[in-house]
Design a protein around this motif. Sequence first.
Motif, PDB file in Angstrom:
ATOM      1  N   UNK A 180       0.639  -1.265  -0.085  1.00  0.00           N
ATOM      2  CA  UNK A 180       0.020   0.059  -0.226  1.00  0.00           C
ATOM      3  C   UNK A 180       0.922   1.258  -0.073  1.00  0.00           C
ATOM      4  N   UNK A 181       2.074   1.049  -0.258  1.00  0.00           N
ATOM      5  CA  UNK A 181       3.071   2.204  -0.086  1.00  0.00           C
ATOM      6  C   UNK A 181       3.083   3.156   1.089  1.00  0.00           C
ATOM      7  N   UNK A 182       3.074   2.552   2.322  1.00  0.00           N
ATOM      8  CA  UNK A 182       2.869   3.035   3.417  1.00  0.00           C
ATOM      9  C   UNK A 182       4.306   3.501   3.877  1.00  0.00           C
ATOM     10  N   UNK A 183       4.485   4.434   4.871  1.00  0.00           N
ATOM     11  CA  UNK A 183       5.798   5.022   5.388  1.00  0.00           C
ATOM     12  C   UNK A 183       6.134   3.943   6.579  1.00  0.00           C
ATOM     13  N   UNK A 184       7.052   3.070   6.104  1.00  0.00           N
ATOM     14  CA  UNK A 184       7.564   2.255   7.512  1.00  0.00           C
ATOM     15  C   UNK A 184       8.933   2.857   7.917  1.00  0.00           C
ATOM     16  N   UNK A 185       8.895   2.878   9.113  1.00  0.00           N
ATOM     17  CA  UNK A 185      10.258   3.245   9.841  1.00  0.00           C
ATOM     18  C   UNK A 185      10.977   2.171  10.579  1.00  0.00           C
ATOM     19  N   UNK A 247       5.676   9.951  15.343  1.00  0.00           N
ATOM     20  CA  UNK A 247       4.646   9.445  14.662  1.00  0.00           C
ATOM     21  C   UNK A 247       4.382  10.186  13.224  1.00  0.00           C
ATOM     22  N   UNK A 248       4.843  11.557  13.022  1.00  0.00           N
ATOM     23  CA  UNK A 248       4.582  12.056  12.031  1.00  0.00           C
ATOM     24  C   UNK A 248       5.467  11.430  10.828  1.00  0.00           C
ATOM     25  N   UNK A 249       6.514  10.605  11.251  1.00  0.00           N
ATOM     26  CA  UNK A 249       7.244   9.858  10.184  1.00  0.00           C
ATOM     27  C   UNK A 249       6.738   8.641   9.621  1.00  0.00           C
ATOM     28  N   UNK A 250       5.829   7.980  10.512  1.00  0.00           N
ATOM     29  CA  UNK A 250       5.849   6.791   9.930  1.00  0.00           C
ATOM     30  C   UNK A 250       4.194   6.069  10.185  1.00  0.00           C
ATOM     31  N   UNK A 251       3.685   5.345   9.311  1.00  0.00           N
ATOM     32  CA  UNK A 251       2.572   4.527   9.439  1.00  0.00           C
ATOM     33  C   UNK A 251       2.722   3.343  10.189  1.00  0.00           C
ATOM     34  N   UNK A 252       3.887   2.709   9.873  1.00  0.00           N
ATOM     35  CA  UNK A 252       4.258   1.304  10.710  1.00  0.00           C
ATOM     36  C   UNK A 252       5.723   1.725  11.257  1.00  0.00           C
ATOM     37  N   UNK A 253       5.829   1.263  12.712  1.00  0.00           N
ATOM     38  CA  UNK A 253       7.154   1.384  13.145  1.00  0.00           C
ATOM     39  C   UNK A 253       7.634   0.010  13.565  1.00  0.00           C
ATOM     40  N   UNK A 254       8.700  -0.192  13.287  1.00  0.00           N
ATOM     41  CA  UNK A 254       9.318  -1.524  13.409  1.00  0.00           C
ATOM     42  C   UNK A 254      10.444  -1.547  14.422  1.00  0.00           C
ATOM     43  N   UNK A 263       1.448  -0.368  14.355  1.00  0.00           N
ATOM     44  CA  UNK A 263       0.914   0.335  13.452  1.00  0.00           C
ATOM     45  C   UNK A 263       0.379   1.724  14.207  1.00  0.00           C
ATOM     46  N   UNK A 264       0.741   2.903  13.205  1.00  0.00           N
ATOM     47  CA  UNK A 264       0.156   4.183  13.997  1.00  0.00           C
ATOM     48  C   UNK A 264      -1.605   4.155  14.093  1.00  0.00           C
TER      49      UNK A 264
END
Length: 358
Positions: A180-185, A247-254, A263-264
């Motif tokens: 889904x082209x999400x932002x993963x950090x 949290x402004x940088x990611x949709x998913x934080x690993x 998941x944010x």
Amino acid sequence: MDAPVGPGDAQLPLSVGLIEKDTNGDTLWVWCYPTITEEFRELLLRKCCLREEKESVHPFLYGQYKRTWFYIASNQVESGSVLEKVTHFCVVLTAKDFNPEKYAAFSRILCRIYLKQGSPVPMMESYISVLTKGACRSEENGMFLCRDYDQRKAFLSSSVKDVVSQFGMETIILYTAVMLKKRIVVYHPKLEALQEFTRTLPAFAWHRQDWSIVLPYVHQNQEEIEALKNCTGYVAGFHDPDVSNRPDLYDVYVNLSESNITVSPGAKEALTLGKLHKDIGQLILQSAEDPETSDSQIIKDICGKTREILATLRSFAEASNDHEKPAINTELLRQKRFPPATENFLFHLGAAEQMLQT
């Protein structure tokens, strides 16, 4: 926007540079060919790690900034070397293509030349040989040939099996986020672990073969964060644990060091999981748990399932009159009455694949 890079261009580096740390503890940019911007020089001085208090030399690091890859090979200088006033140095290559193995091999050759000669001139000769002939001579290993380092091999060099082994069924979150082209950090204190993990995730969307989404080595520096925010979806690696508070940088934080995925709140709707996701997750698990299955076969299995999903999506697409690619008729998709999580995923996937009607 950068001009498209052709196959020939993608094989060649853009620049070579040299950073030294002297016996006074000063880290300086001492030479480059042909040239790079002041902004990029400052970024590379930050990335090379020689300014850090700890004498932690990373033999090879790489990252990406504004669609340009950088590859950094570091060396400690032993006493008795021709580089009398230097304690450490880095050879830096920039390029448009993602190929760590190729640039690691080339940078090692350049490092050995500089250690032996103490001058950038013979380094430049080898660099120009690669630019003009796609090859240069290595005293220890015969010839270095660009053509020996296929781009596809670089895409397949990391281990999907290791990712599944670490995260199990939660791997489906990573698959869905990439699709889904999400932002993963991704956070890990060790840069090498970050680089290995982040380069693996684009393989979950193998049909795109897009490794430009990987930014394996990002600092929380204003310019880098602004550049990151200009990307629509990414897999970004940080070795600073404070990134968990962004949290402004990611949709998913690993949190890679603790094997934890978060998941944010803002991405929970798009990343709602249902039976389809469970089926995909089971397929990934079964494929990865078979000791006989190679990483390339796992990717092939995932890709087969992805093709099925994309074929389903295309079945709701209609050709437009202006020769653009077919777009999904959302009404047809709703009429199919998929389970809510499946319909939700297909809508978001349609948007990611640029197939939604506007």
